[in-house]
Each structure stands twice: as structure tokens, then as C-alpha cells.
Motif scaffolding. Sequence first.
Motif: not given
Length: 379
Positions: A125-128, A217-221, A184-188
Motif C-alpha cells: 500500500g501507499a496510504p495517502g 477507530v472511533t469514527a468514519t468520515i 489522514f486520507i490514508g488511515d483506513a
Amino acid sequence: MPHGLTLTESTSGARSLATSSMAVIGIIATASAAAGVATTALNAAFPLGTPVLITNIAEAIGKAGTGGTLLPTLEAIADQVTPVLVVLRVEEGEDDTETSTNVIGAMPTLIAAKSAVGVRPRILGAPGLDTATVTAQLAIAAKRLRGRAYARAIGESDAEVITYRESYSARELTLIWPNTSPTFIGDATARALGLRARIDEETGWHKTISNVALDGVTATIRNIAFDLLDSSTEAGTLNDADIVTIIREFGGFRFWGNTTCAGDDHSEYRFESAVRTLHALQDIVIEAFGPSFDKPMTVALVKDLLESCNMKFKDLATDGWIMGAKVELAATGNTSAELAAGRPKFALRFTPCAPFENPTVDFAITEEFYSDFASQVAA
């Protein structure tokens, strides 16, 4: 004659084969730090363009700088597992296009990382940094490495991400949506990498990442509607489009969905577990056949190779990792000329364990439980 135990070694006969580790994570990331000592430490720990083997992720986090994608990626992975990683740091460009070019340019180095660090990354992967062009190349790298690539599905709505998914037809690719962090857009994606490694270590490569609790994880967007009895919900719609989503059920957040981006011409590899099983069995064949290359090809040699593989396959079936597998000399193609040229042909058939994805329970009203009503009252 000597009085004692004499030990001898033999290189003939069937060999016991190990189950290969497919839990090594490979990431491409950017990183920056404050000028001075921090930058010096970062450059020493993660030199640009050089694959770095990480066996202590907590220590690596302390050296990952404060800017870029490396630090949050490592932190998200560390929430799931203490893994073995290969980190390849690239330079952040002036814009996303230049950064993507740098990431894509690093792919050959990641593919060849084993020659530098001694392990082959299998979870990529290349998160973010996983733009559409990067994701396409990640899928190619995963195919080369017999691995699995995870990337974000880009879009702001179900319709957009479903359309985005239609751009890919790689069985080695899993797309994920929505994200689990507003910053951070690569978190998931990073958490998927960590969870895949954790499942490999704790359960096995035959289990998908679906329906396993996510740590940290405490929430999702975006809140995804889900109902186990209604496949027409948002989660069901995304799964039908081969997008792994995130739900909040059964005591926490978890990925939901078992499918890959395999095209219709590879529908037998629709499940992530089927692809992982294929790669694991390929590893077994490589381990069995590799030491025998260039030896004289005799009946005994071929029998030993087949027995080594099939013994391992039986063990995997007994342990519940596969339903079954068998390799044998192919029924056709093994002419005298081909055999004399050292080109025997083998055929391997296998059945992966399908995920328990869509059971049916039939409900019916019946009178049968009133049948002994009177006798129960009388008693």
C-alpha cells in the motif's frame, strides 16, 4: 563397532514443507522533519529510495518525522499489529502529480526489495498517496509479488466510488471506502494493511479482512447504513460493487466485504481468500520444486516432489485452511520429447475455503410445538 547413536542425513524422499509467511507489509511513503537533528535522524533511518526493513515498529515511529504519510501510516498499522515491514520513502513532489510520479518510480525498487532486505513484501500500500495512477501500479506490483494491494476508493458518494471501482480489474487489489480519519486520507488503507498482517499471523491467509474488529477507530468520515438481513442497504450496495466498506456493528468498527477487483473473466477469484490461497499454494510449490531444479529428472524425483506438495495440502485441509488440493503429473503434454527436454508438465487443482458470506435461513410458522400442550398442562 562404535557403541552409540549414529545420525545420518538424506536429501532424498518427500520433504516437510513450511507454511510461508505472507504477513510482510510493504509501504511507500513520504516523510519530513524539522531542520537539523530531526532531519538527519529521519534521513539516516529512512533514506530516500532505499527499502528499509522494520522489525520494531514502535522504534520506527519515533524516527518517522512529523510530516508526510509515513508517521500516520505506521501509527495506524501499529494499532493493529506488530509486523515486519519494508518501508520505501520517496520524495514529496511540488504537487500530487509529481508525488505520484515519484511513488510509481519507486515500485520496481519495492518489487526487488527482497534482494536488499531479505524479505518479500506481500501486503502492499501507499496510504495517502494512492491516486488512481498509483493504485493501478500497486495492483501490478502485487501481481508480481504474489501479494495483495489495498487502496482507497476515491469519491465523495456511493455513486462516485462505484464508478471509480469500475476502472480496475485486478484480483490482487482491494478498494476501501470510506476513510476512518478526517486528517489522514490514508488511515483506513493503513489499517487494512495492519489488519491483513494480523489476520495472517493469528488466523491465516485463508481468512479475509471482513468482520474483524478494527483497533484505534472511533469514527468514519461517513456513516454506512448496514443491516444483516437487508442486502439493499448502503453496505450491501458497496459490497455488490466489490468495494470493502466499514460498518459499526457487533461491538465496534470493522471492514465489511470479501471481494477483490477481479474482472468477470476471473470470477473464480472474486473472494480475497481465493487469491490469497492461490498465492500460498504457489509458495508451497516453489519451496518444493526450487531445490530440485537442475537435478537429474527421475521417476523417484518427481514422485518425491508430488508427495511433498500433497502432504502439505492434506495438512492444510485438515487444519481448515483449504477444502482440498492436489498436484499430479498432467494427463496431457508429457510426451517423450518434452520429458527428454526437461519440461515435465504438472496440474494442480484446489478448492479454497469460501467465506460464510450469504447463508439462507428459512422461517416457517408451525403448530408442532403445541402438539403436547395438553400433556404438559396435565403434568
